[in-house]
Design an enzyme around this catalytic site. Structure first.
Site, PDB file in Angstrom:
ATOM      1  N   ASN A 142       0.893  -1.222  -0.113  1.00  9.96           N
ATOM      2  CA  ASN A 142       0.056  -0.028  -0.009  1.00  9.96           C
ATOM      3  C   ASN A 142       1.087   1.257   0.001  1.00  9.96           C
ATOM      4  O   ASN A 142       1.501   1.472   1.010  1.00  9.96           O
ATOM      5  CB  ASN A 142      -0.730   0.222   1.326  1.00  9.96           C
ATOM      6  N   LYS A 193      -0.015   4.236  -0.175  1.00  7.82           N
ATOM      7  CA  LYS A 193      -0.735   5.483   0.640  1.00  7.82           C
ATOM      8  C   LYS A 193      -0.613   6.639  -0.497  1.00  7.82           C
ATOM      9  O   LYS A 193      -0.680   6.565  -1.696  1.00  7.82           O
ATOM     10  CB  LYS A 193      -0.129   5.825   1.896  1.00  7.82           C
ATOM     11  N   GLU A 199      -5.494  -5.534  10.055  1.00  6.53           N
ATOM     12  CA  GLU A 199      -4.544  -4.471  10.295  1.00  6.53           C
ATOM     13  C   GLU A 199      -4.670  -3.631  11.897  1.00  6.53           C
ATOM     14  O   GLU A 199      -5.609  -2.623  11.605  1.00  6.53           O
ATOM     15  CB  GLU A 199      -4.539  -3.366   9.312  1.00  6.53           C
ATOM     16  N   GLY A 226       2.156   2.025  10.697  1.00  5.20           N
ATOM     17  CA  GLY A 226       2.949   3.217  10.505  1.00  5.20           C
ATOM     18  C   GLY A 226       3.626   3.449  12.027  1.00  5.20           C
ATOM     19  O   GLY A 226       4.217   4.615  11.837  1.00  5.20           O
ATOM     20  N   SER A 233       3.191  -2.298  10.474  1.00  5.93           N
ATOM     21  CA  SER A 233       4.748  -2.199  10.653  1.00  5.93           C
ATOM     22  C   SER A 233       5.525  -3.604  10.091  1.00  5.93           C
ATOM     23  O   SER A 233       6.278  -4.108  10.803  1.00  5.93           O
ATOM     24  CB  SER A 233       5.038  -1.861  12.005  1.00  5.93           C
TER      25      SER A 233
END
Ligand code: PEP
Length: 250
Positions: free
Chosen positions: A8, A10, A169, A175, A214
């Protein structure tokens, strides 16, 4: 079924940067056996077409990070499944925690997006996961159940199991550098498998459940080896081709 390693990206990478990263990744993948892995990359909308045309590896599929659940219409700023498919992308993410928490998407909208995307011919990675407050209050099961039930309430039938993937998630792990530990991941993935059996029946055994939060080259192999973990959804560590290639080869 093959394990999925998904990236991903983002709100990172222009079309030119996308081209560079995918070109580099294609080269690195020449030396990685991919028979048991399926790779997905979710770049921003503005890079979708570039990602599709740059990719010369039939093991990588490209997806969008969001969609609007309508064929077309007066929805300023939104993107339809037909537009995503016309770029050559075949997957879409729904319910990512950044959309739930920053853009304030609720379970009902995530459900509409998931069902509309599947009915339009896109494959879906639907993301679910609890906040730290919800976990600490002992609400893990209820949060996952509510998110899954609303996301999958009106699934089109029949639906081949490879077209719908669930990504667990935990919000507190995205993150933040804090990866969930093995026990947490096994507990959540087992709950999700059981909930899926109740909601979609036997095909739940073939539904792939990814872990995200992470993930990095150093922890990818251990997480991939856990029960009921059928792949990984990677954010930050997927932005550089060499780091993502290490995760793919884990
Ligand atoms: C994500 O964006 O889905 C994600 C898991 O991010 P990160 O790997 O950076 O935690």
């Amino acid at each position: 079924m093959k394990k999925i390693i998904a990236a991903n990206w983002k709100m990172f990478k222009t079309a030119e940067e996308t081209k560079q990263t995918i070109t580099e990744l294609n080269k690195l993948l020449e030396n990685i056996p991919l028979e048991k892995k399926e790779i997905l990359i979710f770049p921003p909308f503005t890079s979708l077409e570039t990602a599709v045309t740059t990719n010369n590896n039939d093991k990588i599929a490209i997806g969008a990070q969001d969609l609007y659940p309508a064929k077309e219409g007066a929805f300023t700023g939104e993107i339809s499944p037909a537009m995503i498919l016309a770029c050559g992308a075949t997957w879409v993410l729904t319910g990512h925690s950044e959309r739930r928490h920053i853009i304030k998407e609720d379970n009902a909208l995530v459900g509409q997006k998931t069902i509309f995307a599947l009915a339009s011919g896109l494959n879906v990675v639907a993301c679910i996961g609890e906040t730290l407050e919800q976990r600490e209050a002992g609400n893990l099961y209820d949060v996952l159940a509510e998110q899954l039930q609303q996301t999958l309430a009106k699934l089109p039938t029949p639906l081949s199991p490879e077209r719908l993937v669930i990504a667990y998630e935990p919000v507190w792990a995205i993150g933040t550098g804090k990866t969930a530990n093995a026990e947490d991941i096994i507990e959540a993935h087992t709950i999700i498998r059981e909930l899926l059996k109740n909601i979609i029946g036997v095909s739940a055994m073939q539904t792939r459940i990814l872990y995200g939060g992470s993930v990095k080259p150093e922890n990818a192999q251990e997480i991939l080896s856990l029960d009921n973990v059928d792949g990984l959804l990677v954010g930050g560590a997927s932005l550089k081709a060499d780091s993502f290639a290490k995760i793919i080869s884990a």
